[in-house]
Design a protein around this motif. Structure first.
Motif, PDB file in Angstrom:
ATOM      1  N   GLN A  27      18.170  51.806 -16.732  1.00  0.00           N
ATOM      2  CA  GLN A  27      18.186  53.276 -17.383  1.00  0.00           C
ATOM      3  C   GLN A  27      18.277  52.420 -18.848  1.00  0.00           C
ATOM      4  O   GLN A  27      18.779  51.599 -19.162  1.00  0.00           O
ATOM      5  CB  GLN A  27      19.207  54.187 -17.113  1.00  0.00           C
ATOM      6  N   ASN A  32      23.283  60.058 -24.295  1.00  0.00           N
ATOM      7  CA  ASN A  32      22.712  59.875 -25.606  1.00  0.00           C
ATOM      8  C   ASN A  32      22.948  58.459 -25.943  1.00  0.00           C
ATOM      9  O   ASN A  32      22.241  57.976 -26.947  1.00  0.00           O
ATOM     10  CB  ASN A  32      23.428  60.904 -26.434  1.00  0.00           C
ATOM     11  N   GLN A  47      11.491  59.478 -20.198  1.00  0.00           N
ATOM     12  CA  GLN A  47      12.604  60.248 -19.952  1.00  0.00           C
ATOM     13  C   GLN A  47      12.596  61.667 -20.647  1.00  0.00           C
ATOM     14  O   GLN A  47      12.355  61.736 -22.028  1.00  0.00           O
ATOM     15  CB  GLN A  47      13.761  59.620 -20.110  1.00  0.00           C
ATOM     16  N   HIS A  48      12.699  62.759 -19.935  1.00  0.00           N
ATOM     17  CA  HIS A  48      13.094  64.028 -20.488  1.00  0.00           C
ATOM     18  C   HIS A  48      14.512  64.316 -20.463  1.00  0.00           C
ATOM     19  O   HIS A  48      15.364  64.186 -19.440  1.00  0.00           O
ATOM     20  CB  HIS A  48      12.259  65.262 -20.018  1.00  0.00           C
ATOM     21  N   GLU A  49      15.236  64.793 -21.524  1.00  0.00           N
ATOM     22  CA  GLU A  49      16.559  65.106 -21.565  1.00  0.00           C
ATOM     23  C   GLU A  49      16.753  66.655 -22.063  1.00  0.00           C
ATOM     24  O   GLU A  49      16.050  66.904 -23.112  1.00  0.00           O
ATOM     25  CB  GLU A  49      17.390  64.314 -22.287  1.00  0.00           C
ATOM     26  N   SER A  50      17.553  67.472 -21.403  1.00  0.00           N
ATOM     27  CA  SER A  50      17.700  69.008 -22.034  1.00  0.00           C
ATOM     28  C   SER A  50      19.378  68.879 -22.059  1.00  0.00           C
ATOM     29  O   SER A  50      20.012  68.762 -20.973  1.00  0.00           O
ATOM     30  CB  SER A  50      17.194  69.923 -21.053  1.00  0.00           C
ATOM     31  N   ASN A  63      16.139  69.792 -26.645  1.00  0.00           N
ATOM     32  CA  ASN A  63      15.355  68.678 -25.769  1.00  0.00           C
ATOM     33  C   ASN A  63      15.059  67.449 -26.628  1.00  0.00           C
ATOM     34  O   ASN A  63      14.608  67.563 -27.750  1.00  0.00           O
ATOM     35  CB  ASN A  63      14.179  69.401 -25.582  1.00  0.00           C
ATOM     36  N   GLU A  65      12.628  63.680 -25.874  1.00  0.00           N
ATOM     37  CA  GLU A  65      11.726  63.059 -25.207  1.00  0.00           C
ATOM     38  C   GLU A  65      11.819  61.431 -25.682  1.00  0.00           C
ATOM     39  O   GLU A  65      11.762  60.948 -26.657  1.00  0.00           O
ATOM     40  CB  GLU A  65      10.409  63.649 -25.363  1.00  0.00           C
ATOM     41  N   SER A 202      24.074  59.828 -12.213  1.00  0.00           N
ATOM     42  CA  SER A 202      22.723  59.582 -11.971  1.00  0.00           C
ATOM     43  C   SER A 202      22.399  59.145 -10.788  1.00  0.00           C
ATOM     44  O   SER A 202      23.184  58.920  -9.888  1.00  0.00           O
ATOM     45  CB  SER A 202      22.054  58.337 -12.868  1.00  0.00           C
ATOM     46  N   GLU A 231      18.510  65.335 -17.114  1.00  0.00           N
ATOM     47  CA  GLU A 231      17.625  64.184 -17.419  1.00  0.00           C
ATOM     48  C   GLU A 231      16.930  63.758 -16.265  1.00  0.00           C
ATOM     49  O   GLU A 231      17.247  64.014 -15.185  1.00  0.00           O
ATOM     50  CB  GLU A 231      18.207  62.986 -18.062  1.00  0.00           C
ATOM     51  N   ALA A 233      14.049  60.686 -15.301  1.00  0.00           N
ATOM     52  CA  ALA A 233      13.207  59.228 -15.711  1.00  0.00           C
ATOM     53  C   ALA A 233      12.367  58.790 -15.006  1.00  0.00           C
ATOM     54  O   ALA A 233      12.566  58.918 -13.619  1.00  0.00           O
ATOM     55  CB  ALA A 233      14.383  58.293 -15.939  1.00  0.00           C
TER      56      ALA A 233
END
Length: 237
Positions: A27, A32, A47-50, A63, A65, A202, A231, A233
């Protein structure tokens, strides 16, 4: 009500993640904070994170990216789109940069995985707020027997990402539980847009998808509000 454009970005990233290629188990961020991993030569990370809060007061969604590509010599190139938010943000930025790891004493203590991680991101404001920087460095290693990976270091950045110029501590923990499940968390000190302690997990799913879930606790009210973190990935060869 959440901005429709932001929602389309979120769902588009989730759909892409479910359809895209294969992953390798590593990862690039803990939540963050940058991890002590880099992509191998020729491999790509998406990876997308919200970060979100569904209740009042202070309902929000933030959000981010991430993209990384390994170029060899323990170096990866990064591109990150920051702060696609609702309510709307005034610091949406495209960050371009790199991350490098330097193994320390790998022959003497290979199981400790001692590393120096350094990185630089140059955020370019997409809303006319100029160009800034984010520089970070941390030392990491694994605790014998427990295999817990801990890192500690320094992070400094400007308002294009953090909302203000800031210098402070960054630390992470990663605790493997099973082959697929890991407990993890990170913390940035200070008062700024990343000034949170985030703790969670995770989990590597069948089909080469890794999901991350957590909860964020702000350092103070000026840093933000409590909320959830999600997230997903993908690692492409």
């Amino acid at each position: 009500m959440l901005n429709n454009t932001v929602l389309r970005v979120v769902w588009g990233c989730l759909a892409f993640g479910l359809l895209a290629g294969n992953i390798a188990q590593a990862q690039q961020t803990v939540f963050n904070a940058p991890s002590a991993d880099v992509m191998p030569l020729g491999e790509t990370f998406l990876q997308h994170e919200s970060q979100f809060r569904t209740w009042q007061p202070g309902r929000f969604i933030v959000n981010t990216e991430y993209y990384a590509h390994g170029i060899g010599h323990n170096i990866e190139l990064n591109a990150t789109l920051f702060n696609l938010n609702a309510p709307p943000s005034d610091n949406i930025a495209l960050g371009l940069g790199f991350k490098k790891i330097v193994p320390l004493l790998p022959k003497k203590w290979p199981q400790r995985e001692l590393k120096l991680t350094v990185g630089e991101i140059v955020p370019i404001s997409l809303q006319g707020e100029g160009v800034g920087n984010w520089t970070y460095a941390h030392l990491s290693g694994r605790v014998p027997k427990l295999k817990t990976r801990l890192s500690a270091g320094v992070s400094t950045g400007t308002r294009q990402i953090f909302g203000r110029t800031t210098v402070g501590f960054v630390g992470t923990y990663e605790q493997p539980i099973t082959r697929r499940l890991q407990l993890q968390g990170d913390w940035f000190s200070g008062t700024h847009a990343l000034g949170f302690f985030i703790t969670g997990f995770s989990y590597a799913l069948p089909g080469n998808v890794t999901l991350f879930g957590g909860y964020q606790i702000p350092n103070n009210k000026r840093s933000g509000r409590q909320g959830f973190v999600f997230e997903m990935a993908k690692y492409l060869k």
